[in-house]
Design an enzyme around this catalytic site. Structure first.
Site, mmCIF file in Angstrom:
data_model
loop_
_atom_site.group_PDB
_atom_site.id
_atom_site.type_symbol
_atom_site.label_atom_id
_atom_site.label_comp_id
_atom_site.label_asym_id
_atom_site.label_seq_id
_atom_site.Cartn_x
_atom_site.Cartn_y
_atom_site.Cartn_z
ATOM 1 N N LYS A 107 23.340 11.313 -22.135
ATOM 2 C CA LYS A 107 24.725 11.459 -22.634
ATOM 3 C C LYS A 107 25.598 10.257 -22.541
ATOM 4 C CE LYS A 107 27.796 15.430 -22.787
ATOM 5 N NZ LYS A 107 28.256 16.436 -22.495
ATOM 6 N N PHE A 165 26.624 14.170 -41.492
ATOM 7 C CA PHE A 165 26.198 12.815 -41.954
ATOM 8 C C PHE A 165 25.874 12.275 -42.698
ATOM 9 C CE2 PHE A 165 24.349 12.665 -36.941
ATOM 10 C CZ PHE A 165 25.594 13.688 -37.051
ATOM 11 N N TRP A 188 34.631 12.092 -38.392
ATOM 12 C CA TRP A 188 33.202 10.802 -37.823
ATOM 13 C C TRP A 188 33.692 9.733 -38.658
ATOM 14 C CZ3 TRP A 188 29.028 7.804 -38.270
ATOM 15 C CH2 TRP A 188 28.427 7.290 -37.262
ATOM 16 N N ALA A 221 29.627 26.020 -19.350
ATOM 17 C CA ALA A 221 30.273 26.711 -19.889
ATOM 18 C C ALA A 221 28.566 27.812 -20.416
ATOM 19 C CB ALA A 221 30.007 26.074 -21.479
ATOM 20 N N PHE A 252 29.223 25.223 -25.979
ATOM 21 C CA PHE A 252 28.160 25.180 -26.757
ATOM 22 C C PHE A 252 28.062 25.949 -27.952
ATOM 23 C CE2 PHE A 252 25.949 25.625 -22.200
ATOM 24 C CZ PHE A 252 25.901 24.381 -22.118
ATOM 25 N N THR A 270 34.473 16.641 -31.769
ATOM 26 C CA THR A 270 34.561 15.575 -32.353
ATOM 27 C C THR A 270 34.976 15.762 -33.714
ATOM 28 O OG1 THR A 270 32.192 14.035 -32.214
ATOM 29 C CG2 THR A 270 33.697 13.410 -34.292
ATOM 30 N N ARG A 281 38.470 19.781 -23.153
ATOM 31 C CA ARG A 281 37.357 20.144 -21.349
ATOM 32 C C ARG A 281 37.640 18.363 -21.931
ATOM 33 N NH1 ARG A 281 32.390 22.349 -23.079
ATOM 34 N NH2 ARG A 281 32.639 21.633 -24.695
ATOM 35 N N LYS A 315 31.335 18.971 -31.885
ATOM 36 C CA LYS A 315 32.097 19.910 -31.868
ATOM 37 C C LYS A 315 33.550 19.866 -30.990
ATOM 38 C CE LYS A 315 31.283 22.544 -28.808
ATOM 39 N NZ LYS A 315 30.181 23.096 -27.719
#
Lengths: 559, 559
Positions: free
Chosen positions: B108, B384, B412, B276, B304, B76, B97, B74
């Site tokens: 992460k 992907f 990406w 969130a 989220f 990205t 954020r 998201k």
């Protein structure tokens, strides 16, 4: 008597220059200054690395008599002397410690000098500044989290839960965090144990940052931290938990010295701020070394009185960093000398020459002590408006009898114009090259004898007593290869003895060593005498209640 | 298939422009940018205040299907879309954020976008950045210290020790801090009670900072924080402890939005990062408002999936800040749709069109939900390399049947060149002015009915159940004047239901409200359904073990 506005009012009206201009005066290119706003900057590691090898300026230590509630103004005098040296045409750089956030909300207000001898931006320096202390807090607590996480996932290192010495850290005066039991809540939270928080300035990470020579040395020292012991008493290191790499990464910016300016636009490094009792209480080695390359005179301060601060500055910081001070200034005030002479705080405004003369014993002891390190001394009498001429004269005569000059300084009220005499004298002393610095004891002396040496030579104690367990612990560390470390004695700052009410110049007292701690990362052995709080509390009516924005949007309550 | 280096390798080779250049493009004068290094800056409050009154750009929300371990991208996509809009000649600003420090040391790694759609300096943004979160932690913990200090000195406010709801905060994944008993150690440390720490992003101070319109509003909201209750159940506020002023002072710089740039040198505000679930999960109102004044298109994200993040973005942030979004993008990946269609993570690389089609039910539900707020939608399929043409086609057909376009995006791997189609479509939707934003429920609806409305309309639950005590608490708050507040439902992010294993598009389920909390400062009522952790733990082998400097002095292990 000069009518001086409050510190924050003065700071607010400062005519600050862009920080790039301050850097330019020192020869630091704009690209090598990492700005934090328009009036603060860090010096790049590339620039610092390029400075190695050049000649060094002369290092001047500002220390003080034993502190009293009357106030001595050591930081104020350090800033004032730096301004004074610049005023008389010398290229001088100031090196200070960063203030801790926690005490700002207690009784203390700010800590960036006072009157017309301050570093600015005062509000920023007293609050988050460039985030160094927050980075130290994070690195400290990452290690703590990794310890409990390691135990949670099986405790492969066999850490004894009862012998974990690494606590957590917060830059806050919060007595409720001193001691707790946790984690509670069952399986998913971990194994309960006794633990607690220290204030960030008391963290070994802070001491390490202040003693490390560069990022590589920092990472090595972080790895050397002992976080606790196994049941067989063998040490567990931060390196064993693989925490050292991430801790160093968290500290990469915090390692760079912060450049700011005085009210008179002279350069000052404000970097690092370890506790002056359970740590060594001086600004960072990185900042001092940089200042010595950039200035002909570097004025720096040590924590508390000379018995604690100057001794550690000499025996820990100078010894370990290979620094050789050229002169020392002992700050005294008439009011503090009167208190050392037996006068109550409420009676300080009345002239009392006899009390000043009695209190001079404290000053004289510190002068003698500093001379034992081979450093020439001058006394700065930090002027208060209630001081009388006779009282000042008494101090001058007393010092003269010791072969030392005592000079009245009015930098608080007048800025550099009020401290020219001291500046000329300091240059004379430093340029005389009469200093022949030597630490008080050799690296090879056994640890307990190091403690005895400081107690005998500096505190003038008759005896050091310690339980057999303490002595055995020291012997065990010697066997493990830590015998060469200097000692860092945690003692009350109010007296040469371990009794805070024993003012003046007591001698022959007993120094009880209650506990010893090995700070293997910082590189010293802490000997604790008496009660030492590593997490302060807030007073009944904390300064935080009065810190706020006023109608004009300015911060009130920092002072 | 394109061979893309790791995120940190890409970030390291970024050709960053000086931050003053980025600001200049937005019309921000150099004097109004407060630099943090050469590539980060805060925007001055003077500049922000001067922007009021001008026209606003169009606000684009990027949200997503329910998250899965497969990853949706998201952030990205938000960065990619911002770059894409700039590429097609639009003046676009990104609003993100700030990442939380704690999770960086867990599983992460970093959180600043990925591949060729990142904001830089990636390392700084992921570590201390401009210190905002540290300031929030300090303000939070100052209030905590003042609570225990107040009790220590006599408890004049009669706070019930068992009913103190204000815990402490740390920006660290540290499960051992979740629950403890303290202070122990006797009289000088205070009164023992049960307490604990939450991660900083879960702090109400974080939510307040993100919703406050300026420093005055911030201080008022901080004063409104309820720290606990007396025995008679009356609330005790932060204002009663006189903590609000000092907390606001601590947050004065944190309130200013942070400007950085994408890899393609486009402007991005990265500011604030509330949880969130127990908070509203969006970047700050201050940043979004500034971006709307400075850009023709503003691309922002919510936390989220759309059931949690978009709902709160609309019902809390947009409602309270008077924002009116022009379009929304729902991010989906073939892999995540497959998981929603029942495929195990290990089998995601195999083509499975049927599973994609089944998983599309989740996507469809989110599209419908967003349309209920009156916002036009487009789907971004974040590509992907394992995706097959047939799988992509299945999603396009599914969306088309709902009257929505689904566009394959390769940002990406390719940066803005890979996301032009989406950018054109977003401009078309936003410029069509078909949006007619309305929150899901009116302010006047009773609190429990607000919860029921979200559960029925968004989660598609059959029923909301709650103990009588919960319903009575809500009624009591209504009587106290809090009935107009929106609700913030804390629910698992993995499912529309409260059962994280129920993927796809479940309906008719029961939503049990276990607990309600009043965040009077932030201005919402939290309803907790299921298990919500406000302090994460570290995994068996935390990322911290691999974060370190490599031989070249670069940071490794953030990704």
């Amino acid at each position: 008597m000069v009518d001086v506005p409050s510190d924050i009012e003065i700071a607010r009206t400062a005519h600050k220059k862009p920080i790039f201009d301050i850097g330019q005066r020192l020869g630091i290119p704009q690209a090598d200054l990492v700005p934090y706003g328009h009036d603060k900057a860090k010096v790049s590691s590339q620039f610092l690395a390029g400075q190695k090898g050049g000649p060094d300026g002369r290092l001047i230590l500002v220390t003080a008599i034993n502190p009293t509630p009357a106030g001595e103004g050591k930081t104020t005098t350090t800033v004032g002397l730096g301004d004074g040296l610049n005023r008389i045409g010398k290229r001088a750089v100031i090196c200070l410690r960063e203030p801790s956030l926690g005490p700002c909300f207690g009784v203390k207000g700010g800590a960036a000098g006072g009157g017309y001898a301050q570093v600015v931006p005062m509000e920023d320096i007293n609050l988050h500044f460039t985030g160094d202390f927050h980075a130290i807090t994070s690195a400290h607590n990452l290690l703590a989290a990794m310890i409990d996480n390691h135990i949670y996932w099986g405790n492969g290192l066999d850490i004894d839960l009862r012998r974990i010495t690494w606590r957590r850290a917060m830059d806050m005066n919060d007595r409720a965090l001193r001691q707790s039991v946790g984690p509670l809540g069952g399986v998913s939270n971990g194994f309960p144990r006794e633990t607690g928080f220290d204030i960030t300035v008391a963290s070994e990470v802070m001491a390490i940052l202040c003693l490390a020579s560069d990022l590589q040395d920092l990472e090595r020292r972080l790895g050397d931290i002992i976080i606790g012991y196994r049941r067989d008493r063998s040490a567990v290191f931060a390196r064993d938990l693989k925490a050292d790499g991430a801790m160093a990464v968290l500290l990469k910016d915090a390692m760079l010295p912060n450049l700011v300016q005085t009210l008179e636009n002279n350069p000052a490094f404000v970097h690092g701020g370890p506790f002056a009792n359970i740590a060594h209480g001086c600004n960072s080695v990185v900042a001092t070394r940089a200042a010595l390359k950039l200035g002909d005179y570097v004025v720096t301060e040590a924590g508390f009185g000379a018995d604690l601060g100057a001794e550690k500055f000499f025996d820990i910081k100078c010894r370990k960093a290979g620094l050789s001070p050229a002169a020392a200034v002992v700050v005294a005030t008439i009011r503090a000398l009167k208190m050392n002479g037996g006068v109550a705080k409420s009676d300080l405004s009345q002239e009392n020459v006899a009390a000043v003369q009695r209190g001079c014993a404290n000053l004289g002891r510190h002068i003698e002590n500093i001379q034992k390190f081979g450093i020439p001394v001058v006394v700065a009498i930090n002027h208060f408006s209630s001081d009388t001429l006779s009282e000042v004269e008494a101090v001058r005569v007393y010092a003269q009898n010791l072969g030392v000059e005592a000079i009245l300084c009015r930098h608080w009220a007048e800025g550099s114009a009020g401290i020219e005499d001291l500046a000329y004298k300091v240059v004379e002393l430093a340029d005389s090259e009469t200093a022949s610095f030597q630490p008080l004891y050799a690296d090879e002396l056994p640890l307990f004898e190091k403690i005895e040496t400081v107690a005998r030579e500096i505190y003038r104690a008759g005896e050091v007593v310690a339980d057999r367990s303490v002595r055995e612990q020291l012997t065990a560390w010697e066997a493990q290869g830590y015998g060469h470390l200097p000692v860092c004695i945690a003692k009350t700052q109010y007296s040469f003895s371990t009794d805070p009410t024993l003012l003046g110049a007591p001698k022959g007292h007993v120094v009880p060593v209650r506990e010893v701690r090995l700070n293997a990362g910082a590189g010293f052995v802490v000997a604790i005498t008496g009660e030492i709080r590593t997490m302060p509390g807030l007073p009944r009516s904390p300064a935080a209640e009065r810190i706020r924005f006023n109608q004009a949007g300015h911060v009130e309550g920092l002072f």
